[in-house]
Design a protein around this motif. Structure first.
Motif, PDB file in Angstrom:
ATOM      1  N   ILE A 151       0.833  -1.211   0.000  1.00 40.68           N
ATOM      2  CA  ILE A 151       0.000   0.000   0.000  1.00 40.68           C
ATOM      3  C   ILE A 151       0.859   1.249   0.000  1.00 40.68           C
ATOM      4  CG2 ILE A 151      -1.648   1.303   1.421  1.00 40.68           C
ATOM      5  CD1 ILE A 151      -2.991  -1.423   2.022  1.00 40.68           C
ATOM      6  N   LEU A 152       2.054   1.166   0.545  1.00 44.35           N
ATOM      7  CA  LEU A 152       2.973   2.310   0.470  1.00 44.35           C
ATOM      8  C   LEU A 152       3.332   2.672  -0.967  1.00 44.35           C
ATOM      9  CD1 LEU A 152       5.438   1.592   3.428  1.00 44.35           C
ATOM     10  CD2 LEU A 152       3.909   3.554   3.202  1.00 44.35           C
ATOM     11  N   THR A 153       3.164   1.746  -1.889  1.00 45.19           N
ATOM     12  CA  THR A 153       3.477   2.051  -3.291  1.00 45.19           C
ATOM     13  C   THR A 153       2.333   2.777  -4.002  1.00 45.19           C
ATOM     14  OG1 THR A 153       2.638  -0.025  -4.250  1.00 45.19           O
ATOM     15  CG2 THR A 153       4.885  -0.051  -3.370  1.00 45.19           C
ATOM     16  N   VAL A 154       1.115   2.786  -3.388  1.00 46.24           N
ATOM     17  CA  VAL A 154      -0.019   3.418  -4.071  1.00 46.24           C
ATOM     18  C   VAL A 154      -0.588   4.625  -3.333  1.00 46.24           C
ATOM     19  CG1 VAL A 154      -0.654   1.268  -5.231  1.00 46.24           C
ATOM     20  CG2 VAL A 154      -1.748   1.858  -3.047  1.00 46.24           C
ATOM     21  N   ARG A 155      -0.207   4.824  -2.062  1.00 44.39           N
ATOM     22  CA  ARG A 155      -0.661   5.976  -1.307  1.00 44.39           C
ATOM     23  C   ARG A 155       0.487   6.492  -0.433  1.00 44.39           C
ATOM     24  NH1 ARG A 155      -4.138   5.779  -4.384  1.00 44.39           N
ATOM     25  NH2 ARG A 155      -6.395   6.104  -4.141  1.00 44.39           N
ATOM     26  N   PRO A 156       0.567   7.815  -0.259  1.00 46.88           N
ATOM     27  CA  PRO A 156       1.647   8.400   0.561  1.00 46.88           C
ATOM     28  C   PRO A 156       1.345   8.276   2.054  1.00 46.88           C
ATOM     29  CG  PRO A 156       0.251  10.143  -0.292  1.00 46.88           C
ATOM     30  CD  PRO A 156      -0.277   8.857  -0.889  1.00 46.88           C
ATOM     31  N   ILE A 157       1.363   7.056   2.542  1.00 41.63           N
ATOM     32  CA  ILE A 157       1.008   6.795   3.936  1.00 41.63           C
ATOM     33  C   ILE A 157       2.031   7.452   4.868  1.00 41.63           C
ATOM     34  CG2 ILE A 157       0.661   5.000   5.671  1.00 41.63           C
ATOM     35  CD1 ILE A 157      -1.529   5.152   3.508  1.00 41.63           C
ATOM     36  N   GLU A 158       1.523   8.167   5.864  1.00 41.73           N
ATOM     37  CA  GLU A 158       2.383   8.838   6.846  1.00 41.73           C
ATOM     38  C   GLU A 158       2.364   8.147   8.199  1.00 41.73           C
ATOM     39  OE1 GLU A 158       0.785  12.750   6.922  1.00 41.73           O
ATOM     40  OE2 GLU A 158       1.607  13.320   4.968  1.00 41.73           O
ATOM     41  N   ARG A 159       1.253   7.433   8.501  1.00 41.05           N
ATOM     42  CA  ARG A 159       1.083   6.816   9.812  1.00 41.05           C
ATOM     43  C   ARG A 159       0.476   5.426   9.655  1.00 41.05           C
ATOM     44  NH1 ARG A 159      -0.433  11.891   9.657  1.00 41.05           N
ATOM     45  NH2 ARG A 159      -2.501  11.244   8.916  1.00 41.05           N
ATOM     46  N   VAL A 160       1.049   4.467  10.357  1.00 44.34           N
ATOM     47  CA  VAL A 160       0.483   3.124  10.418  1.00 44.34           C
ATOM     48  C   VAL A 160       0.158   2.806  11.874  1.00 44.34           C
ATOM     49  CG1 VAL A 160       0.867   0.663  10.007  1.00 44.34           C
ATOM     50  CG2 VAL A 160       1.781   2.352   8.394  1.00 44.34           C
ATOM     51  N   ARG A 161      -1.025   2.252  12.098  1.00 46.39           N
ATOM     52  CA  ARG A 161      -1.383   1.734  13.420  1.00 46.39           C
ATOM     53  C   ARG A 161      -1.582   0.229  13.287  1.00 46.39           C
ATOM     54  NH1 ARG A 161      -6.272   5.444  13.672  1.00 46.39           N
ATOM     55  NH2 ARG A 161      -5.416   7.568  13.678  1.00 46.39           N
TER      56      ARG A 161
END
Length: 328
Positions: A151-161
């Motif tokens: 998912i990091l390859t398709v959205r600029p994720i800043e936070r994971v829980r």
């Protein structure tokens, strides 16, 4: 006398070394479009129940006329996760469409881990809001980690829980995710993990609901990925009812998605509650997300065409690489 043929062997290390998420995500999109258009012949997968709640499955299919075909033999041992082992173990066999000869044997655990996460990432790219920044993952096994990476390859994720039943294991998992280049916070309760999350992935072996619709805010995208069984359900009825429910395969949902089957059986919903197959969303024949407030849900049950498409991508990426082979 039969001359024989060299069969390429892809062990787990070979799969992890050569099959990238970017290539596999693209392969998932193409494969599911072809599947929803009826261009990928296959037969329903079968499972043999084993002792201790384990299963042995067989999946057979083709990527289309004149294209490669093959089979996946897979063991599902959910309890393996407690011992740090993959829950899916087996092999994928690819055959040459020109003469029917066996061409490749591939470790199914590694291939399944990458292709399942890549299928969810492709769905996330099509269904999640473009501004999604917070990802919640339920589970701390291999699928949890591959889902984050994909998912990091398709959205600029800043936070994971992250949430898991064992807080110590969840904390170790969160520390490991730092290698992905994103902060990960272990959370002790599921409601807190998913509160306000833009994307949620369920990757557990739960057979009864652990995720409830009342915890999900408008605009969230959810990938329901964990243990599949005709009577099993990771999510509750309310979440099914609130979401735009999108299947990888309609037939698979009717046969194996417990959270959907129970509502259908009790007359709460009809077949039409499935908005579309994901392949129809990719091709533009159906609309996934209509507005920012929609709750979208991708129901991942897995299909042989995904395995074959991932296998073909792997073979293409490893072309020219010296790998082990046997003469058969």
């Amino acid at each position: 006398m039969h001359e024989g043929r060299d069969v390429r062997i892809f062990g787990a290390d070979d799969v992890w070394s050569h099959l990238t998420y970017e290539a596999c995500i693209a392969a998932m999109r193409d494969a599911m479009v072809a599947f929803s258009e009826g261009r990928t012949p296959s037969v329903p997968r079968t499972f043999l129940d084993l002792a201790g709640g384990n299963m042995f499955g067989a999946m057979v299919g083709s990527l289309g006329e004149g294209d490669m075909f093959g089979a996946k033999l897979i063991n599902l041992f959910p309890g393996n996760v407690r011992h740090g082992k993959p829950s899916h173990l087996g092999l994928v066999a690819l055959f040459d469409p020109a003469d029917g000869s066996l061409s490749s044997l591939i470790d199914a655990a590694a291939l399944t881990a990458i292709r399942t996460a890549s299928a969810s990432a492709a769905a996330t790219d099509a269904l999640a809001r473009p501004d999604a920044r917070t990802l919640a993952v339920l589970g701390y096994g291999e699928q949890a980690e591959t889902h984050i990476r994909a998912i990091l390859t398709v959205r600029p994720i800043e936070r994971v829980r992250a949430w898991g039943r064992d807080p110590e294991r969840c904390a170790r998992f969160s520390d490991r995710i730092a290698a992905c280049g994103v902060s990960c916070t272990p959370v002790v309760d599921i409601a807190g993990a998913v509160a306000g999350a833009d994307i949620v992935c369920t990757t557990t072996a739960a057979v009864e609901p652990i995720l409830y619709g009342r915890w999900i805010v408008p605009g969230t995208h959810i990938n329901v990925v964990g243990f599949a069984g005709s009577d099993a359900a990771e999510i509750d009825a309310d979440l099914v009812l609130r979401a735009r429910y999108i299947a990888d395969s309609r037939a698979s949902v009717f046969a194996e998605a417990g959270e959907f089957r129970s509502l259908l059986r009790n007359g709460v919903i009809t077949d039409a509650h499935i908005v579309a197959e994901i392949g129809d969303v990719y091709s533009g024949r159906a609309t996934g997300r209509i507005c920012d407030d929609d709750i979208t849900l991708y129901r991942s049950l897995g299909h042989i065409v995904q395995d074959l498409a991932a296998a073909r991508a792997l073979v293409d990426l490893a072309s020219g690489t010296a790998l082990r082979s046997v003469r058969l």
